[in-house]
Design an enzyme around this catalytic site. Structure first.
Site, short mmCIF file in Angstrom:
data_model
loop_
_atom_site.label_atom_id
_atom_site.label_comp_id
_atom_site.label_asym_id
_atom_site.label_seq_id
_atom_site.Cartn_x
_atom_site.Cartn_y
_atom_site.Cartn_z
CE1 TYR A 136 -4.74 -1.66 4.81
CE2 TYR A 136 -3.90 0.51 4.21
CZ TYR A 136 -4.34 -0.76 3.84
OH TYR A 136 -4.34 -1.13 2.51
CB SER A 152 -0.86 0.01 1.26
OG SER A 152 -1.60 1.21 1.34
O1 NJP Z 1 -10.38 -4.49 -1.52
P1 NJP Z 1 -11.58 -5.54 -1.51
P2 NJP Z 1 -9.12 -4.30 -2.49
N1 NJP Z 1 -9.04 -14.55 3.93
O2 NJP Z 1 -12.24 -5.35 -0.21
C1 NJP Z 1 -10.22 -10.73 0.82
C2 NJP Z 1 -4.78 -3.29 -0.80
N2 NJP Z 1 -4.95 -1.85 -1.04
O3 NJP Z 1 -9.24 -5.03 -3.73
O4 NJP Z 1 -12.63 -13.34 1.91
C3 NJP Z 1 -9.08 -14.50 2.61
O5 NJP Z 1 -12.40 -5.44 -2.74
C4 NJP Z 1 -11.65 -10.43 0.44
O6 NJP Z 1 -12.33 -11.65 0.15
P3 NJP Z 1 -13.41 -12.37 1.11
C5 NJP Z 1 -5.54 -3.83 0.39
O7 NJP Z 1 -4.87 -3.57 1.61
C6 NJP Z 1 -6.11 -1.36 -1.52
O8 NJP Z 1 -8.89 -2.83 -2.53
O9 NJP Z 1 -14.32 -13.03 0.14
N3 NJP Z 1 -9.40 -13.40 1.91
C7 NJP Z 1 -11.48 -9.65 -0.84
O10 NJP Z 1 -11.41 -10.51 -1.93
C8 NJP Z 1 -5.57 -5.31 0.06
O11 NJP Z 1 -4.38 -5.93 0.50
C9 NJP Z 1 -6.26 0.02 -1.69
O12 NJP Z 1 -14.08 -11.30 1.93
C10 NJP Z 1 -9.70 -12.30 2.62
C11 NJP Z 1 -10.12 -8.98 -0.65
O13 NJP Z 1 -9.48 -9.57 0.48
C12 NJP Z 1 -5.61 -5.33 -1.47
O14 NJP Z 1 -5.31 -4.01 -1.89
C13 NJP Z 1 -5.20 0.85 -1.41
C14 NJP Z 1 -9.70 -12.28 4.02
C15 NJP Z 1 -10.25 -7.49 -0.41
O15 NJP Z 1 -10.83 -6.94 -1.55
C16 NJP Z 1 -6.93 -5.73 -2.08
O16 NJP Z 1 -7.99 -4.93 -1.57
C17 NJP Z 1 -4.04 0.32 -0.94
C18 NJP Z 1 -9.34 -13.47 4.68
N4 NJP Z 1 -9.31 -13.55 6.00
C19 NJP Z 1 -3.91 -1.04 -0.75
N5 NJP Z 1 -10.04 -11.03 4.42
C20 NJP Z 1 -7.54 0.64 -2.15
N6 NJP Z 1 -8.55 -0.13 -2.55
O17 NJP Z 1 -7.63 1.89 -2.13
C21 NJP Z 1 -10.27 -10.31 3.31
O18 NJP Z 1 -3.03 1.15 -0.66
N7 NJP Z 1 -10.06 -11.07 2.22
#
Ligand code: NJP
Length: 246
Positions: A153, A140
């Site tokens: 975070y 990030s």
């Molecule tokens: O967000 P979102 P992003 N086990 O909420 C999964 C980083 N980032 O695409 O399990 C397995 O749509 C969750 O899946 P589910 C951020 O820190 C973003 O933006 O089905 N999976 C979903 O697929 C992250 O590392 C921004 O709920 C788990 C996914 O994670 C990455 O981008 C800025 C889980 C999250 O998808 C992807 O996030 C930045 C678990 N225990 C960094 N918990 C931004 N969007 O602005 C959650 O600097 N997931």
């Protein structure tokens, strides 16, 4: 370009992971989609049918080493190898420290740090044995800065940055490659998990002073990193919306 490549993507059920799955499948890769929400993975699976590469979906919680090991084993059983591990799953319940959101702190530590370590632990023996493989992590721009509400975070993403630097350092004598992708703001579901009313109020009052990127922009960065020649290791990509400050 990615025919015969097998990629595991965690957090594939939405946002950046979903966009990366679309992009890499379109380029011919076999994609293994991992997340907890099986309904979302099934939906994505049906969208990827038209591409040549195969799709495997596995309900996986990245905080469980057992489930991550299972994911790696089943990928190897199905495709014979793991070329790329995209440790992308993450959560971001931003909050002010004084509001003591202990459960959310712990969840960020479990998913954002331990999840990445579990991903490494699950695939690295196989990659080291083959002396080939690429580990990509969604870090990030919060690994590069701290703002009010982002302390924990940012701490987790600084940890991810340190882990990735350590891996590069310790494994520079191997053919393994390591990439941290640090996005600025991307329009995804990520902010839905924020529960701190005070932080939400301030966020709403401030408004969004710039347009966020799309998940596809980050998927392009993933594609760039993995399509470089084998002798090139793209270690860090910091990518922000044009009007977001540093
Ligand atoms: O967000 P979102 P992003 N086990 O909420 C999964 C980083 N980032 O695409 O399990 C397995 O749509 C969750 O899946 P589910 C951020 O820190 C973003 O933006 O089905 N999976 C979903 O697929 C992250 O590392 C921004 O709920 C788990 C996914 O994670 C990455 O981008 C800025 C889980 C999250 O998808 C992807 O996030 C930045 C678990 N225990 C960094 N918990 C931004 N969007 O602005 C959650 O600097 N997931």
């Amino acid at each position: 370009m990615l025919h015969e490549k097998t990629v595991i993507i965690t957090g594939a059920s939405s946002g950046i992971g979903e966009a990366a799955a679309q992009r890499l499948a379109k380029e011919g890769a076999n994609v293994v989609l991992a997340a907890r929400r099986l309904d979302m993975l099934n939906k994505l699976n049906s969208q990827l049918n038209e591409y040549q590469g195969k799709v495997l979906i596995r309900q996986t919680d990245v905080t469980s080493l057992e489930q991550m090991n299972q994911l790696a084993t089943e990928t190897i059983n199905e495709f014979g190898k793991i070329d790329i591990m995209f440790n992308n799953a993450g959560v971001m319940p931003l909050s002010y420290m004084k509001n003591i959101k202990v459960n959310e702190w712990n969840n960020m530590i479990d998913v954002n740090i331990k999840g990445v370590l579990n991903g490494f632990a699950a695939v690295s023996p196989h990659m080291l044995e083959r002396n080939e493989g690429h580990i990509i992590t969604t870090s990030s721009d919060a690994a590069h800065k701290v703002f009010a509400g982002s302390a924990v975070y940012s701490a987790t993403k600084h940890a991810v940055a340190a882990i990735m630097k350590g891996l590069k350092l310790e494994m520079a004598h191997t053919n393994l490659r390591f990439t941290s992708i640090s996005p600025g703001a991307v329009a995804t579901e990520l902010t839905n998990s924020i529960t701190d009313e005070e932080f939400l109020h301030d966020m709403e009052e401030q408004g969004m002073p710039f347009a966020p990127m799309k998940s596809e922009n980050i998927a392009d960065a993933v594609y760039y990193a993995i399509t470089q020649p084998q002798n090139v290791d793209v270690n860090e990509i910091l990518i922000r919306p044009v009007h977001q400050d540093g």
